[in-house]
Design an enzyme around this catalytic site. Sequence first.
Site, PDB file in Angstrom:
ATOM      1  N   GLU A   1       0.481  -1.375  -0.111  1.00 30.85           N
ATOM      2  CA  GLU A   1      -0.346   0.206  -0.025  1.00 30.85           C
ATOM      3  C   GLU A   1       0.664   1.388   0.493  1.00 30.85           C
ATOM      4  O   GLU A   1       0.473   2.116   0.120  1.00 30.85           O
ATOM      5  CB  GLU A   1      -0.801  -0.511   1.166  1.00 30.85           C
ATOM      6  CG  GLU A   1      -2.200  -1.357   1.269  1.00 30.85           C
ATOM      7  CD  GLU A   1      -2.460  -0.975   2.293  1.00 30.85           C
ATOM      8  OE1 GLU A   1      -3.902  -0.777   1.786  1.00 30.85           O
ATOM      9  OE2 GLU A   1      -2.991  -0.749   3.532  1.00 30.85           O
TER      10      GLU A   1
ATOM     11  N   HIS B   1      -0.747   5.563   7.317  1.00 30.52           N
ATOM     12  CA  HIS B   1      -2.057   4.160   7.241  1.00 30.52           C
ATOM     13  C   HIS B   1      -1.409   3.805   7.851  1.00 30.52           C
ATOM     14  O   HIS B   1      -1.707   3.103   8.777  1.00 30.52           O
ATOM     15  CB  HIS B   1      -2.134   3.914   5.464  1.00 30.52           C
ATOM     16  CG  HIS B   1      -2.942   2.983   5.413  1.00 30.52           C
ATOM     17  ND1 HIS B   1      -4.599   2.628   5.772  1.00 30.52           N
ATOM     18  CD2 HIS B   1      -2.923   1.780   5.644  1.00 30.52           C
ATOM     19  CE1 HIS B   1      -4.224   1.959   6.003  1.00 30.52           C
ATOM     20  NE2 HIS B   1      -3.575   1.333   5.449  1.00 30.52           N
TER      21      HIS B   1
ATOM     22  N   HIS C   1      -5.141   1.083  10.850  1.00 35.76           N
ATOM     23  CA  HIS C   1      -6.447   0.284  11.016  1.00 35.76           C
ATOM     24  C   HIS C   1      -7.108   0.244  12.131  1.00 35.76           C
ATOM     25  O   HIS C   1      -6.728  -0.057  12.699  1.00 35.76           O
ATOM     26  CB  HIS C   1      -5.598  -0.956  10.224  1.00 35.76           C
ATOM     27  CG  HIS C   1      -5.171  -2.003   9.028  1.00 35.76           C
ATOM     28  ND1 HIS C   1      -4.890  -2.862   8.644  1.00 35.76           N
ATOM     29  CD2 HIS C   1      -4.982  -1.126   7.828  1.00 35.76           C
ATOM     30  CE1 HIS C   1      -3.843  -2.610   7.669  1.00 35.76           C
ATOM     31  NE2 HIS C   1      -4.646  -2.003   7.239  1.00 35.76           N
TER      32      HIS C   1
ATOM     33  N   HIS D   1     -11.645  -1.121   6.345  1.00 36.93           N
ATOM     34  CA  HIS D   1      -9.685  -0.964   6.500  1.00 36.93           C
ATOM     35  C   HIS D   1      -9.631  -0.555   6.983  1.00 36.93           C
ATOM     36  O   HIS D   1      -8.286  -0.953   8.515  1.00 36.93           O
ATOM     37  CB  HIS D   1      -9.736  -0.346   4.742  1.00 36.93           C
ATOM     38  CG  HIS D   1      -7.822  -0.580   4.833  1.00 36.93           C
ATOM     39  ND1 HIS D   1      -8.438  -0.475   3.529  1.00 36.93           N
ATOM     40  CD2 HIS D   1      -7.249  -0.982   5.500  1.00 36.93           C
ATOM     41  CE1 HIS D   1      -6.293  -0.541   3.696  1.00 36.93           C
ATOM     42  NE2 HIS D   1      -5.459  -0.753   4.820  1.00 36.93           N
TER      43      HIS D   1
HETATM   44 ZN   LIG Z   1      -4.621  -1.269   4.478  1.00 35.41          ZN
END
Ligand SMILES: [Zn+2]
Length: 249
Positions: free
Chosen positions: A73, A92, A94, A162
């Site tokens: 990602e 980024h 979760h 996500h």
């Molecule tokens: Zn992710």
Amino acid sequence: MAERDNLVLAYRILAAHGVVDAYGHVSLRTAANPHRYLLARAMAPELVTADDILEFDLDSNPIHDTGAALYLERYIHGEIFKHRADVNAVVHNHSPSVIPFGVTTVPLRPLFNTGAFIGDGVPTFEIRDFQESGDIIVKTPHLGHALAATLGAKPAALMRGHGAVVVGDSLMLAVVRSVYLELSAKLQMQAMLIAGPGGPIVYLDEREVEATGGRQASAGTWKRTWDLWCIKARAQIEAEEKAKRRRQR
Ligand SMILES: [Zn+2]
């Protein structure tokens, strides 16, 4: 090397606050070249050291191919840096407490001072609008571009089913916002539980968001928090290095 060391601290701080677990990553645009950024090789954030930090161009190709596995990602970072000249750091994650807000129509709202930036707006990225395969991982430049477009000029965006992306003009701001986004989501769920269905909750209003630093958030506001977390993260790294040396003796 200071940039790599600071990025290592950012990884450790995010892990210490449960914002990232074995997944999630944070990047930093390099001061020397705004068309490049630093990001760790694919590994658990809590284990990242300065030697694990790699340099990428904004198309998310590594500058030096070390053969190391890369985050699938990583395009999230490159595409946001392309879209947002004002952004120098991208997280980024979760982050568990924000996920419910990405899968319902309940918006995240600003409800305490260090979460005031939420008042600037947190859009939700729906990956189904951009691909039909059922894969919810942002692993192409196309998807990274779509996510960056959804983020727009906002401080963060939720990713349905996500996690989230959180940005800042500095590593400090992106990390602090990530930690307080998680905390704010948790507090909002608690407030909603206590208030009951339809029960009133007093969120920060526009004036309060403005005055508390939503749009104006200055480096000074966060420095005390950041310095404290850095001290703790450095202590953890030093303890690990000491243990490693002891093992090698
Ligand atoms: Zn992710």
